[in-house]
Each structure stands twice: as C-alpha cells, then as structure tokens.
Enzyme design. Structure first.
Site, PDB file in Angstrom:
ATOM      1  N   GLU A  26     -29.830 110.632 -90.931  1.00  0.00           N
ATOM      2  CA  GLU A  26     -28.718 110.366 -91.883  1.00  0.00           C
ATOM      3  C   GLU A  26     -27.605 111.452 -91.536  1.00  0.00           C
ATOM      4  O   GLU A  26     -26.361 111.308 -91.800  1.00  0.00           O
ATOM      5  CB  GLU A  26     -29.191 110.617 -93.368  1.00  0.00           C
ATOM      6  CG  GLU A  26     -29.532 109.193 -93.550  1.00  0.00           C
ATOM      7  CD  GLU A  26     -28.837 108.181 -93.709  1.00  0.00           C
ATOM      8  OE1 GLU A  26     -27.349 108.299 -94.267  1.00  0.00           O
ATOM      9  OE2 GLU A  26     -28.739 106.920 -93.366  1.00  0.00           O
ATOM     10  N   HIS A  28     -26.677 112.728 -88.632  1.00  0.00           N
ATOM     11  CA  HIS A  28     -25.855 112.214 -87.629  1.00  0.00           C
ATOM     12  C   HIS A  28     -24.788 111.080 -88.152  1.00  0.00           C
ATOM     13  O   HIS A  28     -23.581 111.284 -87.824  1.00  0.00           O
ATOM     14  CB  HIS A  28     -26.588 111.574 -86.440  1.00  0.00           C
ATOM     15  CG  HIS A  28     -27.444 112.607 -85.653  1.00  0.00           C
ATOM     16  ND1 HIS A  28     -28.989 112.474 -85.695  1.00  0.00           N
ATOM     17  CD2 HIS A  28     -27.078 113.690 -84.908  1.00  0.00           C
ATOM     18  CE1 HIS A  28     -29.320 113.250 -85.029  1.00  0.00           C
ATOM     19  NE2 HIS A  28     -28.543 114.251 -84.256  1.00  0.00           N
ATOM     20  N   GLN A  52     -28.918 123.337 -72.293  1.00  0.00           N
ATOM     21  CA  GLN A  52     -29.086 124.009 -73.277  1.00  0.00           C
ATOM     22  C   GLN A  52     -30.587 124.302 -73.754  1.00  0.00           C
ATOM     23  O   GLN A  52     -31.003 124.936 -74.670  1.00  0.00           O
ATOM     24  CB  GLN A  52     -28.468 123.587 -74.384  1.00  0.00           C
ATOM     25  CG  GLN A  52     -28.884 122.383 -75.186  1.00  0.00           C
ATOM     26  CD  GLN A  52     -28.258 121.687 -76.188  1.00  0.00           C
ATOM     27  OE1 GLN A  52     -26.925 121.596 -75.871  1.00  0.00           O
ATOM     28  NE2 GLN A  52     -28.496 121.520 -77.509  1.00  0.00           N
ATOM     29  N   GLY A 138     -22.057 119.384 -87.419  1.00  0.00           N
ATOM     30  CA  GLY A 138     -22.508 119.681 -88.670  1.00  0.00           C
ATOM     31  C   GLY A 138     -22.612 121.111 -88.953  1.00  0.00           C
ATOM     32  O   GLY A 138     -23.089 121.858 -88.037  1.00  0.00           O
ATOM     33  N   GLU A 139     -22.720 121.413 -90.366  1.00  0.00           N
ATOM     34  CA  GLU A 139     -22.920 122.826 -90.625  1.00  0.00           C
ATOM     35  C   GLU A 139     -24.394 123.064 -90.730  1.00  0.00           C
ATOM     36  O   GLU A 139     -24.722 124.521 -90.497  1.00  0.00           O
ATOM     37  CB  GLU A 139     -22.471 122.938 -92.231  1.00  0.00           C
ATOM     38  CG  GLU A 139     -20.919 122.947 -92.203  1.00  0.00           C
ATOM     39  CD  GLU A 139     -20.512 122.741 -93.611  1.00  0.00           C
ATOM     40  OE1 GLU A 139     -21.186 122.782 -94.626  1.00  0.00           O
ATOM     41  OE2 GLU A 139     -18.998 122.366 -93.841  1.00  0.00           O
ATOM     42  N   ASP A 141     -26.057 123.449 -87.798  1.00  0.00           N
ATOM     43  CA  ASP A 141     -25.834 124.243 -86.807  1.00  0.00           C
ATOM     44  C   ASP A 141     -24.597 125.102 -86.770  1.00  0.00           C
ATOM     45  O   ASP A 141     -23.480 125.047 -86.358  1.00  0.00           O
ATOM     46  CB  ASP A 141     -25.906 123.258 -85.256  1.00  0.00           C
ATOM     47  CG  ASP A 141     -26.986 122.637 -85.391  1.00  0.00           C
ATOM     48  OD1 ASP A 141     -27.962 123.052 -84.728  1.00  0.00           O
ATOM     49  OD2 ASP A 141     -26.953 121.519 -85.695  1.00  0.00           O
ATOM     50  N   GLN A 144     -23.074 127.193 -83.941  1.00  0.00           N
ATOM     51  CA  GLN A 144     -22.601 126.019 -82.830  1.00  0.00           C
ATOM     52  C   GLN A 144     -21.255 125.712 -83.285  1.00  0.00           C
ATOM     53  O   GLN A 144     -20.557 125.766 -82.458  1.00  0.00           O
ATOM     54  CB  GLN A 144     -23.688 124.972 -82.760  1.00  0.00           C
ATOM     55  CG  GLN A 144     -23.056 123.760 -82.067  1.00  0.00           C
ATOM     56  CD  GLN A 144     -24.217 122.806 -81.698  1.00  0.00           C
ATOM     57  OE1 GLN A 144     -25.022 123.021 -80.984  1.00  0.00           O
ATOM     58  NE2 GLN A 144     -23.853 121.689 -82.580  1.00  0.00           N
ATOM     59  N   MET A 175     -32.341 117.571 -92.407  1.00  0.00           N
ATOM     60  CA  MET A 175     -32.903 116.796 -91.446  1.00  0.00           C
ATOM     61  C   MET A 175     -32.724 117.066 -90.069  1.00  0.00           C
ATOM     62  O   MET A 175     -31.491 118.008 -89.833  1.00  0.00           O
ATOM     63  CB  MET A 175     -31.902 115.186 -91.566  1.00  0.00           C
ATOM     64  CG  MET A 175     -32.466 114.548 -93.020  1.00  0.00           C
ATOM     65  SD  MET A 175     -31.602 112.982 -92.957  1.00  0.00           S
ATOM     66  CE  MET A 175     -32.337 112.519 -94.453  1.00  0.00           C
ATOM     67  N   ARG A 178     -36.058 117.156 -84.662  1.00  0.00           N
ATOM     68  CA  ARG A 178     -37.263 118.179 -84.357  1.00  0.00           C
ATOM     69  C   ARG A 178     -38.251 117.684 -85.725  1.00  0.00           C
ATOM     70  O   ARG A 178     -39.303 118.315 -85.492  1.00  0.00           O
ATOM     71  CB  ARG A 178     -36.847 119.382 -84.046  1.00  0.00           C
ATOM     72  CG  ARG A 178     -36.215 119.457 -82.767  1.00  0.00           C
ATOM     73  CD  ARG A 178     -36.200 121.057 -82.235  1.00  0.00           C
ATOM     74  NE  ARG A 178     -35.877 121.450 -80.856  1.00  0.00           N
ATOM     75  CZ  ARG A 178     -34.723 121.562 -80.448  1.00  0.00           C
ATOM     76  NH1 ARG A 178     -33.908 121.867 -81.348  1.00  0.00           N
ATOM     77  NH2 ARG A 178     -34.778 121.505 -79.272  1.00  0.00           N
TER      78      ARG A 178
END
Ligand code: AMP
Length: 272
Positions: A26, A28, A52, A138-139, A141, A144, A175, A178
């Site tokens: 969800e 993504h 990476q 997304g926050e 990461d 990133q 979510m 992993r």
C-alpha cells in the site's frame, strides 16, 4: 522506454514516475495515487538495484513478485511499467556513479556507506530513461528523499519531486517489502520502532525536549524486545541531518533497527 516517453511528451502528457524495487504494498500504491494528482501519465519502475546493496546484504533474497506487482500497477492506472534487467542498466564496462558529499554521511549512510551512491546513480539513470515531469518518493526513506531533492537541484534535473507520507499497517508498523522477512514472533519487536517514535512524540508534547533523554527512552523500549539490535537512533535537523541536541524546533527522529536478520527503518517529525 525513452522513445515511449518522448511520444507521451509529444502527445502533451505530464509524465509522473514512481521508482520502486517491487514486492509492492500500500505504501507504493499511495505514491502512485499521489502521482496521478500531479500528472496524467503514470510510469512505475520495478528494479532491485544491485548498486545499492553491499556484499553480504540481501540482494539475492530480496522479495520479488513481478506477476502480482504488474496486476497491482495496472489497477492503479499506470500507463507503463519499466522492468529492466540488471545487464541493461549496468552493462559490462559501467563505471559512472553519482554520489553526494554530505547528506550520505548521516543515518543509514554510516552503516551502509555505498548505499546512497547506488540510489543516486540508479535514480539518475531512471530519470534519464523515463524522462518524467514529476517523480514521487516516500517519506519512509526520509534521507533518500532529501538526497534525491538535493541531487535534482545540484544536477539541474528538470523534474519536480513530490513526497508522500509513510503508510503503516493497522498496528503502526511502517509498510516495507522487507516486512515479509519477519516471523510472527518478531512482530512485537518490529513494532517497537513505531512505539519508540510515539513515545518520543509524547515526551516532546510534555515539554521534554532534550534529545539524549528522548533517545534513551526509545532505546529502552526497543531493547526490551528480544532479537533487536539498534543501528542508530538520531534526532536531527530535517534538512541537513545534523544532530539536534535540543528539540526547540521541528526535528527529525530517525532510527534503524535490526530485528533478527531484518533491518527496519522508521522516522517521525517531532514538533515542540
Ligand atoms: P522501495 O521499493 O522500498 O525502494 O520503495 C519505493 C518507494 O516507495 C520509495 O520512494 C519509498 O520511500 C516508498 N515507500 C516504501 N515504503 C513506504 C511506506 N510504508 N509508505 C510510503 N512510502 C513508502
């Protein structure tokens, strides 16, 4: 993909891009929905980026489910899915990398020193291939996201970066693909990341703004669970990622914890 994007641009489409490593959840999908609020042609990439992963990390075991992912992406009204092979993005002789000077020297970059070089490199390549007007990150990461924003400014990519909030399981666990590694017995330990962030938030609301004390509380919560090993817990400036000893303005609390063999990250902004 480049020819296809050129064609979409010629047709006047606003291309919005969501890069992923697949095994979609969800989180993504929320990025894709956010993307379609900013553009009208959604491109999703699914690529587990070898650059990476360091030797010994989970590149080979990283969960994959291409058929299911394609179904999900179609339901989100994607115009195209880009699923390159490793050898297409990194052919023999490949030797050009994108790396940033300062932002990777914090948080995840300390225990994963080549990680953000791999991320910045693949995202640059994907930007040049997909040619989006907008890209969504997304926050979850957070570091990133900062690195991509910095890279886009520094390298003059003509792309608007949009961020999207962390999507959580009903119990609060952020979510992540992993999470599939976690056993049922490890779930409470995994949830301790979020619990420690909530406790930090509550402390700040109660005017306790000393970062060391807040971090200490979080450590206690996480260490009370079996199988946890803290990589880092930091309270820092949300732009520079430099440590903030006192939360007298909005701070980022970010943490990485190993639960068994699974490395989990989470974060929250703390506002005094
Ligand atoms: P990944 O497939 O893990 O590389 O993630 C692809 C994109 O999805 C990145 O921009 C992530 O920040 C974002 N993402 C991953 N998990 C979540 C989540 N729980 N909530 C929001 N965005 C997420």
């Amino acid at each position: 993909m480049q020819a296809h994007s050129d064609e979409m641009r010629r047709l006047g489409k606003k291309i919005v891009f969501v890069p992923t490593m697949g095994f979609l959840h969800e989180g993504h999908l929320s990025l894709m929905r956010e993307g379609l609020r900013h553009g009208d042609y959604l491109v999703v990439s699914i690529f587990v980026n070898p650059a990476q992963f360091a030797p010994g990390e989970d590149l080979d075991s990283y969960p994959r489910s291409l058929e299911r992912d394609l179904d999900l992406v179609e339901k989100e009204n994607a115009g195209a899915v880009f699923t390159p092979r490793d050898s297409e993005l990194y052919p023999g002789g490949f030797q050009t990398y994108v790396s940033l000077e300062h932002l990777p020297l914090h948080l995840c970059g300390i225990s994963r020193p080549t990680f953000f070089r791999g991320v910045a490199t693949v995202v640059s390549k994907l930007f040049n291939i997909v040619k989006p007007h907008i890209a969504v990150f997304g926050e979850k990461d957070f570091q990133q996201l900062l690195i991509i924003r910095r890279m886009v400014r520094d390298m003059n990519f003509d792309i608007n970066i949009v961020n999207a909030p962390i999507i959580r399981e009903p119990d609060g666990l952020a979510m992540s693909s992993r999470n599939a590694y976690l056993t049922k017995a490890q779930r409470p330990a995994a949830l301790s990341l979020y619990k420690s962030l909530l406790s930090a938030k509550e402390l700040v609301q109660n005017k306790i703004i000393d970062a060391a004390r807040i971090i200490d509380e979080s450590k206690k919560i996480i260490n009370s669970h079996m199988e946890t090993e803290i990589d880092y817990i930091n309270v820092c400036d949300p732009q520079t990622l430099d440590d903030l000893p006192v939360i007298d303005r909005t701070a980022l609390m970010a943490l990485a914890v190993r639960v068994g063999k699974t490395r989990l990250i989470d974060n929250m902004l703390l506002t005094p």
